[in-house]
Design a protein around this motif. Sequence first.
Motif, PDB file in Angstrom:
ATOM      1  N   LEU A   1       0.847  -1.203   0.000  1.00 40.62           N
ATOM      2  CA  LEU A   1       0.000   0.000   0.000  1.00 40.62           C
ATOM      3  C   LEU A   1       0.880   1.250   0.000  1.00 40.62           C
ATOM      4  CD1 LEU A   1      -2.640   1.592   0.322  1.00 40.62           C
ATOM      5  CD2 LEU A   1      -2.566   1.110   2.778  1.00 40.62           C
ATOM      6  N   ALA A   2       1.916   1.265   0.846  1.00 42.24           N
ATOM      7  CA  ALA A   2       2.802   2.420   0.908  1.00 42.24           C
ATOM      8  C   ALA A   2       3.455   2.673  -0.454  1.00 42.24           C
ATOM      9  CB  ALA A   2       3.877   2.200   1.982  1.00 42.24           C
TER      10      ALA A   2
ATOM     11  N   LEU B   1       3.014   7.770   6.452  1.00 47.47           N
ATOM     12  CA  LEU B   1       4.417   7.378   6.273  1.00 47.47           C
ATOM     13  C   LEU B   1       4.964   7.870   4.937  1.00 47.47           C
ATOM     14  CD1 LEU B   1       4.457   3.696   7.639  1.00 47.47           C
ATOM     15  CD2 LEU B   1       5.490   5.728   8.687  1.00 47.47           C
ATOM     16  N   VAL B   2       4.148   7.749   3.881  1.00 46.65           N
ATOM     17  CA  VAL B   2       4.601   8.203   2.559  1.00 46.65           C
ATOM     18  C   VAL B   2       4.859   9.712   2.583  1.00 46.65           C
ATOM     19  CG1 VAL B   2       3.900   8.546   0.146  1.00 46.65           C
ATOM     20  CG2 VAL B   2       3.490   6.350   1.263  1.00 46.65           C
ATOM     21  N   ASP B   3       3.983  10.427   3.241  1.00 52.77           N
ATOM     22  CA  ASP B   3       4.142  11.868   3.347  1.00 52.77           C
ATOM     23  C   ASP B   3       5.496  12.222   3.999  1.00 52.77           C
ATOM     24  OD1 ASP B   3       3.075  14.300   2.878  1.00 52.77           O
ATOM     25  OD2 ASP B   3       2.015  14.443   4.795  1.00 52.77           O
ATOM     26  N   LEU B   4       5.824  11.502   5.067  1.00 55.90           N
ATOM     27  CA  LEU B   4       7.083  11.758   5.760  1.00 55.90           C
ATOM     28  C   LEU B   4       8.283  11.325   4.904  1.00 55.90           C
ATOM     29  CD1 LEU B   4       5.696  10.623   9.185  1.00 55.90           C
ATOM     30  CD2 LEU B   4       6.680  12.884   8.776  1.00 55.90           C
ATOM     31  N   CYS B   5       8.127  10.208   4.196  1.00 56.14           N
ATOM     32  CA  CYS B   5       9.217   9.749   3.320  1.00 56.14           C
ATOM     33  C   CYS B   5       9.400  10.702   2.139  1.00 56.14           C
ATOM     34  CB  CYS B   5       8.948   8.333   2.810  1.00 56.14           C
ATOM     35  SG  CYS B   5       9.131   7.098   4.100  1.00 56.14           S
ATOM     36  N   ASP B   6       8.324  11.319   1.680  1.00 55.02           N
ATOM     37  CA  ASP B   6       8.413  12.334   0.626  1.00 55.02           C
ATOM     38  C   ASP B   6       9.382  13.433   1.076  1.00 55.02           C
ATOM     39  OD1 ASP B   6       7.847  13.974  -1.568  1.00 55.02           O
ATOM     40  OD2 ASP B   6       6.003  14.764  -0.696  1.00 55.02           O
ATOM     41  N   LYS B   7       9.206  13.860   2.309  1.00 55.81           N
ATOM     42  CA  LYS B   7      10.051  14.926   2.837  1.00 55.81           C
ATOM     43  C   LYS B   7      11.504  14.459   3.019  1.00 55.81           C
ATOM     44  CE  LYS B   7      10.092  18.561   6.287  1.00 55.81           C
ATOM     45  NZ  LYS B   7       9.522  19.143   7.497  1.00 55.81           N
TER      46      LYS B   7
END
Length: 361
Positions: A101-102, A194-200
Amino acid sequence: MVWLRREDHEDRELRALCPWGLPSRSSGGRRLPEAEDPLRTAFQRDRDRILHATAFRRLQHKTQVMAAFEGDHFRSRMTHSLEVAQMARSVARALRCNDDLAEAIALAHDLGHPPFGHVGEEALDEAMHGHGGFRHNAQGARIVDRLEDRYGHGLGLNLTLAVRRSLLKGRIPDGFPLSPDLESRSPVPVEANLVDLCDKVAYLSHDVDDGLRAGLFTEHEAAELRLWQQARSAAGSDNRQRVVSEVASLLLHDLVESADRALTGAAPGGPPPRLQHGPSMAVAANELLEFLRSRYYRAPRVLEVMRDGAARIGRLFAALLQDPARLPDGARRRVDQDGLPRVVCDHIAGMTDRYLLKATN
Ligand code: MG
């Protein structure tokens, strides 16, 4: 028999996921019901559809920060999305969340970006003033729900509800045309967080690399930053690539540890906990972000290219509104239902940087 059927993957998810990970059996389903795939879970199938979408291939020629024509080694939106997907998979797996999903969310998270980055986004939003506005997150949902019409049913990629909802982070302009089932903003899965944080994490680490490569600041200047200093001592070396890779590792490890604390402490059954960096890493990351803003994102050489792109977007928008016959057939067919301004907006938002330059020369 050694092969794993979809049901085996689904059973493994139920055994392996932490209470906050979203199993693919709880994907929320598709708008148009379809027979399940014999090999892939619903989220693995979503991921593959995103990867094969035209909008995904276009990311190759869309600006992240440095325009693609400035050099072959700068990140594009596609390489950025692939880096985010790789990080999101690792982090989700470490936290026993759903890495499929991530990965799907990460690959799709930037699909809605127009040419020429955030400056291009502002230009389109201004052109669409009074017609529902424009924002890349909302456009990403519109692409997978409607514009990416590969299967002829008018429902785009027909992705699962969990993935579609996860694309809608941040502000949605008033009147932006979303699918009705997305209008109620219910909580998104932790994998979206989590994806949002990994984007950053991805852009902080790759933009410091690209900014150095572009010569917009020096290693000496970056060495003033707390995160760079920590990364250099963790790397035990001044080698630039090793320091940059350590910057990403430090951010990711901090993310896993602080997210783990939040997930462990949250009561199952309640709303998903908000995941974020630990306080001291949040300060260090913010210092790096401010540095990149002033030295890279707002560098005159970067802004000049972006502003030229934005001016071209404004001119092309006005020209197509005047003369809709210039639109491609597929776009013209949507005018009755979506209205001319939205169709022109979709058409321009879908363009790559180089296509826009060609169309406005
Ligand atoms: Mg991004």
